[in-house]
Design a protein around this motif. Structure first.
Motif, PDB file in Angstrom:
ATOM      1  N   ILE A 184       0.813  -1.220   0.000  1.00  0.00           N
ATOM      2  CA  ILE A 184       0.000   0.000   0.000  1.00  0.00           C
ATOM      3  C   ILE A 184       0.843   1.265   0.000  1.00  0.00           C
ATOM      4  CG2 ILE A 184      -1.894  -1.146   1.171  1.00  0.00           C
ATOM      5  CD1 ILE A 184      -0.855   0.252   3.740  1.00  0.00           C
ATOM      6  N   LYS A 185       2.170   1.124  -0.013  1.00  0.00           N
ATOM      7  CA  LYS A 185       3.034   2.296   0.172  1.00  0.00           C
ATOM      8  C   LYS A 185       3.327   2.990  -1.157  1.00  0.00           C
ATOM      9  CE  LYS A 185       4.975   0.382   4.405  1.00  0.00           C
ATOM     10  NZ  LYS A 185       6.168  -0.034   5.156  1.00  0.00           N
ATOM     11  N   VAL A 186       2.238   3.463  -1.795  1.00  0.00           N
ATOM     12  CA  VAL A 186       2.337   4.177  -3.068  1.00  0.00           C
ATOM     13  C   VAL A 186       1.606   5.514  -2.904  1.00  0.00           C
ATOM     14  CG1 VAL A 186       1.826   4.130  -5.528  1.00  0.00           C
ATOM     15  CG2 VAL A 186       2.322   1.986  -4.313  1.00  0.00           C
ATOM     16  N   PRO A 187       2.332   6.659  -2.860  1.00  0.00           N
ATOM     17  CA  PRO A 187       1.688   7.954  -2.630  1.00  0.00           C
ATOM     18  C   PRO A 187       1.114   8.532  -3.925  1.00  0.00           C
ATOM     19  CG  PRO A 187       4.049   8.247  -2.765  1.00  0.00           C
ATOM     20  CD  PRO A 187       3.802   6.772  -2.901  1.00  0.00           C
ATOM     21  N   SER A 188       0.057   7.899  -4.429  1.00  0.00           N
ATOM     22  CA  SER A 188      -0.459   8.255  -5.755  1.00  0.00           C
ATOM     23  C   SER A 188      -1.722   9.104  -5.721  1.00  0.00           C
ATOM     24  CB  SER A 188      -0.760   6.975  -6.549  1.00  0.00           C
ATOM     25  OG  SER A 188      -1.840   6.266  -5.954  1.00  0.00           O
ATOM     26  N   LEU A 189      -2.282   9.350  -4.525  1.00  0.00           N
ATOM     27  CA  LEU A 189      -3.598   9.972  -4.455  1.00  0.00           C
ATOM     28  C   LEU A 189      -3.534  11.491  -4.358  1.00  0.00           C
ATOM     29  CD1 LEU A 189      -5.444   7.562  -1.980  1.00  0.00           C
ATOM     30  CD2 LEU A 189      -5.276   7.418  -4.468  1.00  0.00           C
ATOM     31  N   ARG A 190      -4.590  12.124  -4.859  1.00  0.00           N
ATOM     32  CA  ARG A 190      -4.772  13.576  -4.807  1.00  0.00           C
ATOM     33  C   ARG A 190      -6.222  13.832  -4.416  1.00  0.00           C
ATOM     34  NH1 ARG A 190      -3.017  18.366  -7.852  1.00  0.00           N
ATOM     35  NH2 ARG A 190      -4.806  19.725  -8.266  1.00  0.00           N
ATOM     36  N   ILE A 191      -6.442  14.784  -3.511  1.00  0.00           N
ATOM     37  CA  ILE A 191      -7.794  15.108  -3.060  1.00  0.00           C
ATOM     38  C   ILE A 191      -8.103  16.572  -3.335  1.00  0.00           C
ATOM     39  CG2 ILE A 191      -8.037  13.303  -1.321  1.00  0.00           C
ATOM     40  CD1 ILE A 191      -7.118  15.294   0.789  1.00  0.00           C
ATOM     41  N   GLU A 192      -9.367  16.827  -3.667  1.00  0.00           N
ATOM     42  CA  GLU A 192      -9.834  18.178  -3.938  1.00  0.00           C
ATOM     43  C   GLU A 192     -11.227  18.341  -3.345  1.00  0.00           C
ATOM     44  OE1 GLU A 192      -8.827  19.551  -8.192  1.00  0.00           O
ATOM     45  OE2 GLU A 192      -8.876  17.350  -8.339  1.00  0.00           O
TER      46      GLU A 192
END
Length: 311
Positions: A184-192
């Protein structure tokens, strides 16, 4: 009142005998018909047809997956028909939605509470979350997750198909296995969200419609302790995934106060009308504990007073 009782025969915490007891108790107060689900999304179909068949109340017996199907069916009631009210009885291993409503987790006690409320004409309205993607338009009752928790749900589903019984212990062991293995150690997310600057390079995000997010056995897990059915959506997202900090956050989630609104290693947003989550690569996605595949983008919105609840 004419009621439709939708029963999941695979419900993990009830037996055929106990289900017969519940049917008998409800039938003494209501004109009751019983339908057993036979395949995935069957409960959704039955609930959608309920208004056209003259039912004023739909009752479900099952876990959070059954609840989600029934809710989505009710929200798809054909235009021009009055949507039936809803009552949920616990039959799953977690029953997060039912517990968040403050209802008993014992099916017999929950049935008694529901019948008392029905006799008194007591109803309440609750808000829901709604997710929209190119593939889906679907409501959720308590949470939508992108990343770690959805990976856990996906793996537990796989284990259940091979004969394992879903339990809080299984979810916890799978979550630890995925964390330690580094999946799970993949920093791929973006939130808006409206009124917020976009935040990117996130490891995991969960959007909630109430608290708790889930349960570890009898212990509520609260990354968003201010989340409520009567408010908008809340968000919790990890900006770090270090072992020590993650362990600290998990302890806070399981405390009676939950995670504070601000702190290192995470982002927390409260009472939002809409939230978008995107990923550079497809990541696992779930709503109400049901894996819905790998996605690159989901748009989530709050739907106030979407559903009438008896109980």
């Amino acid at each position: 009142m004419r009621a439709l009782f939708i029963v999941n025969p695979q419900a993990t915490t009830t037996t055929p005998r106990s289900r017969d007891v519940l049917v008998g108790a409800i039938a003494r107060d209501m004109d009751l018909d019983v339908a057993q689900t036979e395949y995935r999304d069957h409960a959704r179909e039955l609930a959608r047809q309920a208004a056209g068949e003259g039912y004023g109340l739909v009752i479900s017996l099952g876990g959070d997956g059954t609840v989600n199907e029934v809710v989505n069916g009710l929200l798809a009631t054909p235009e021009g028909l009055e949507r039936p009210s809803f009552a949920a009885l616990p039959g799953g291993s977690a029953n997060v939605f039912i517990r968040a409503l403050g209802l008993p987790t014992d099916p017999i006690e929950a049935t008694g509470a529901m019948l008392e409320a029905a006799r008194a004409g007591e109803q309440r309205s609750v808000g829901l979350g709604r997710m929209r993607t190119d593939q889906d338009d679907r409501y959720f009752t308590f949470c939508a997750g992108f990343g770690w928790d959805a990976d856990v749900v996906h793996e537990v589903d796989r284990l259940r198909r091979s004969g394992r019984r879903a339990s809080p212990g299984l979810y916890i062991s799978v979550a630890l296995k995925l964390f330690l293995r580094g999946d799970i150690k993949v920093p791929s997310l973006r939130i808006e969200a409206p009124g917020h600057e976009a935040v990117h390079d996130l490891y995991f995000a969960v959007v909630t419609n109430t608290t708790p997010w889930t349960y570890a056995g009898a212990v509520p897990v609260q990354p968003t302790p201010r989340s409520r059915f009567g408010l908008g959506l809340d968000l919790f997202a990890l900006t770090q995934l270090h072992t020590v900090r993650t362990a600290q956050l998990l302890r806070q989630m399981m405390s009676h106060r939950g995670v504070p609104p601000y702190g290192p290693g995470y982002v927390s947003w409260h009472d939002q009308t809409a939230i978008s989550v995107t990923s550079r690569t497809p990541r696992a996605f779930q709503i109400d504990g049901e894996y819905l595949g790998h996605r690159k983008r989901v748009n989530l919105e709050s739907v106030p007073k979407a559903l009438r609840i008896i109980g």
